[in-house]
Design a protein around this motif. Structure first.
Motif, short mmCIF file in Angstrom:
data_model
loop_
_atom_site.label_atom_id
_atom_site.label_comp_id
_atom_site.label_asym_id
_atom_site.label_seq_id
_atom_site.Cartn_x
_atom_site.Cartn_y
_atom_site.Cartn_z
N ILE A 57 0.86 -1.18 0.00
CA ILE A 57 0.00 0.00 0.00
C ILE A 57 0.89 1.23 0.00
N ILE A 58 0.81 2.01 -1.07
CA ILE A 58 1.54 3.28 -1.14
C ILE A 58 0.67 4.34 -0.48
N LEU A 59 1.24 5.02 0.49
CA LEU A 59 0.44 5.89 1.35
C LEU A 59 -0.31 6.96 0.57
N THR A 60 0.37 7.61 -0.37
CA THR A 60 -0.30 8.70 -1.08
C THR A 60 -1.40 8.18 -2.01
N ASP A 61 -1.21 6.97 -2.57
CA ASP A 61 -2.27 6.38 -3.41
C ASP A 61 -3.49 6.01 -2.57
N TRP A 62 -3.24 5.49 -1.38
CA TRP A 62 -4.33 5.18 -0.45
C TRP A 62 -5.12 6.44 -0.14
N SER A 63 -4.43 7.51 0.16
CA SER A 63 -5.09 8.78 0.48
C SER A 63 -5.91 9.30 -0.68
N VAL A 64 -5.35 9.25 -1.89
CA VAL A 64 -6.06 9.74 -3.07
C VAL A 64 -7.29 8.90 -3.36
N LYS A 65 -7.17 7.57 -3.22
CA LYS A 65 -8.30 6.69 -3.52
C LYS A 65 -9.42 6.84 -2.51
N GLU A 66 -9.08 6.98 -1.22
CA GLU A 66 -10.13 7.00 -0.21
C GLU A 66 -10.58 8.41 0.15
N LEU A 67 -9.63 9.34 0.26
CA LEU A 67 -9.96 10.70 0.73
C LEU A 67 -10.06 11.71 -0.40
N ASN A 68 -9.59 11.34 -1.59
CA ASN A 68 -9.57 12.26 -2.73
C ASN A 68 -8.60 13.42 -2.55
N VAL A 69 -7.58 13.22 -1.73
CA VAL A 69 -6.52 14.22 -1.58
C VAL A 69 -5.18 13.49 -1.50
N ALA A 70 -4.11 14.21 -1.81
CA ALA A 70 -2.78 13.63 -1.67
C ALA A 70 -2.42 13.50 -0.19
N ALA A 71 -1.62 12.50 0.14
CA ALA A 71 -1.21 12.29 1.52
C ALA A 71 -0.21 13.37 1.95
N VAL A 72 -0.31 13.77 3.20
CA VAL A 72 0.69 14.65 3.80
C VAL A 72 1.86 13.76 4.24
N ILE A 73 2.93 13.79 3.47
CA ILE A 73 4.07 12.91 3.75
C ILE A 73 5.11 13.67 4.56
N GLU A 74 4.81 13.88 5.80
CA GLU A 74 5.78 14.43 6.76
C GLU A 74 6.05 13.33 7.78
N ARG A 75 7.27 13.24 8.27
CA ARG A 75 7.67 12.13 9.12
C ARG A 75 6.76 11.97 10.33
N ARG A 76 6.37 13.08 10.97
CA ARG A 76 5.52 12.98 12.16
C ARG A 76 4.16 12.36 11.82
N VAL A 77 3.64 12.69 10.63
CA VAL A 77 2.34 12.18 10.20
C VAL A 77 2.45 10.70 9.85
N VAL A 78 3.46 10.35 9.09
CA VAL A 78 3.65 8.96 8.68
C VAL A 78 3.88 8.06 9.89
N ASN A 79 4.68 8.52 10.85
CA ASN A 79 4.94 7.72 12.05
C ASN A 79 3.65 7.49 12.84
N SER A 80 2.81 8.50 12.92
CA SER A 80 1.55 8.36 13.65
C SER A 80 0.63 7.37 12.96
N ILE A 81 0.52 7.45 11.63
CA ILE A 81 -0.31 6.51 10.87
C ILE A 81 0.18 5.08 11.08
N THR A 82 1.49 4.88 11.03
CA THR A 82 2.07 3.55 11.21
C THR A 82 1.76 2.99 12.59
N GLN A 83 1.92 3.81 13.61
CA GLN A 83 1.63 3.37 14.97
C GLN A 83 0.15 3.00 15.14
N GLN A 84 -0.73 3.81 14.54
CA GLN A 84 -2.16 3.54 14.64
C GLN A 84 -2.54 2.22 13.95
#
Length: 360
Positions: free
Chosen positions: A314-341
């Motif tokens: 699963i490529i994070l930005t593709d997931w975001s575009v497919k489900e949310l219709n926006v590009a993913a915010v690819i900042e380390r703090r955001v990505v780390n939080s998503i991974t932990q969740q």
């Protein structure tokens, strides 16, 4: 009402209308009923997200009908700022731009000339830093070579990787940079605006149904930017004036739209808040699975697999575009939080999510 006041009135109506349209296109981004994790600054109950969405829609419609109501505009700024507290993925470039457009109008307290000057600076800064962000090898290797030349123009491999063709990719950021600087001077203003309008037409062809059919939410944004360029720099020929620009509100705009994006060029400010759209900077963030059976059912619509992968991912930005219709915010703090969740969410299934990086 003088001409400047009429322009600001019309701008308010257009921005409110496009903002409303883009929020409905990306509705899942603003709500909690979704698979893509929220990354809150402050935890908000689900009903608050719904409440904020409804209130924002009502306030935007109000401004379309009554665009001179400053209190309603301030209320919309507060409401939309609060939504960001509930999810950092809402820090989209267009949302940031619309917030500051209304900030410049509302807090210049009826001084249309100063508000117009702030919008000129924001517009020029958007193109300038968008161009500067694209001056990197990642833009040439991914956006230019893969998405434009291969997917859109469908050119053969030997032409795409021709050295001259590769270097031609830097024409794209050069157009943005020259266009941005051209907007600031009376003699070059109109040609620069037409150049940038032409660029937006190309972007619509490239990202729209005639092209790669991707990231629907930015289609109306490109239309709105063409309208703004025509209204401000061609029809009314507004010129940047450093004397007219001076106000506390406009200094805040300059700080957020000029100084902070300079830090963004070196990774010290968010890429999206530094006009880093389709810049090719950074790596693709992805979650890798050993086989299809290990993918949770609800995540299977977002699976990607290429000939270079040993298993689905699963490529994070593709997931975001497919489900949310926006590009993913690819900042380390955001990505780390998503991974932990994700690890917390699927702990009972003994699934381990680990973010991996790869070149575009």
């Amino acid at each position: 009402m003088n001409q400047d006041g009429q322009i600001i009135k019309r701008l308010t109506q257009i921005i409110a209308a496009f903002w409303l349209m883009m929020k409905f296109i990306s509705m899942k981004l603003w709500l909690t009923d979704r698979n893509y994790p929220l990354v809150p600054i402050v935890e908000l109950p689900s009903f608050i997200h719904v409440f904020l969405f409804v209130i924002s829609a009502v306030l935007a419609i109000w401004l379309i009908i009554k665009p001179q109501n400053r209190l309603v505009m301030i209320a919309l700024i507060i409401t939309e700022s609060t939504t960001i507290l509930g999810d950092q993925s809402r820090l989209q470039p267009w949302h940031y731009q619309y917030l500051f457009t209304f900030f410049a109008i509302a807090f210049n307290k009826g001084n249309s000339k100063k508000a117009i000057q702030a919008i000129i600076v924001m517009t020029a800064a958007t193109y300038l830093f968008s161009g500067l962000q694209k001056i990197n090898a990642g833009f040439i290797q991914s956006v230019w070579s893969v998405h434009m030349l291969k997917r859109f123009f469908k050119l053969p491999h030997h032409i795409i990787h021709n050295r001259f063709v590769q270097w031609m990719g830097f024409i794209v950021p050069l157009i943005e940079i020259c266009g941005a600087l051209g907007l600031l001077f009376i003699r070059t203003m109109k040609p620069a605006a037409w150049l940038l309008i032409g660029m937006h037409i190309f972007i619509l062809l490239f990202l729209g149904p005639t092209g790669i059919n991707y990231n629907v939410v930015v289609w109306p944004w490109n239309v709105q930017m063409m309208w703004l360029l025509y209204l401000f720099f061609i029809k009314n020929a507004y010129q940047f004036n450093s004397v007219l620009y001076k106000s506390t509100t406009n200094y805040v705009v300059a700080f957020c739209w000029v100084l902070l994006p300079i830090l963004g060029l070196f990774g010290y400010w968010d890429k999206f808040l530094s006009a880093g759209m389709y810049s090719g900077r950074g790596k693709l963030m992805q979650y890798h699975f050993k086989d299809s059976n290990s993918v949770p059912v609800e995540l299977r619509p977002f699976i990607h697999q290429s000939k270079y992968d040993t298993g689905p991912n699963i490529i994070l930005t593709d997931w975001s575009v497919k489900e949310l219709n926006v590009a993913a915010v690819i900042e380390r703090r955001v990505v780390n939080s998503i991974t932990q969740q994700l690890n917390d969410r699927y702990a009972a299934q003994q699934l381990h999510f680990e973010i991996t990086e790869r070149s575009h």
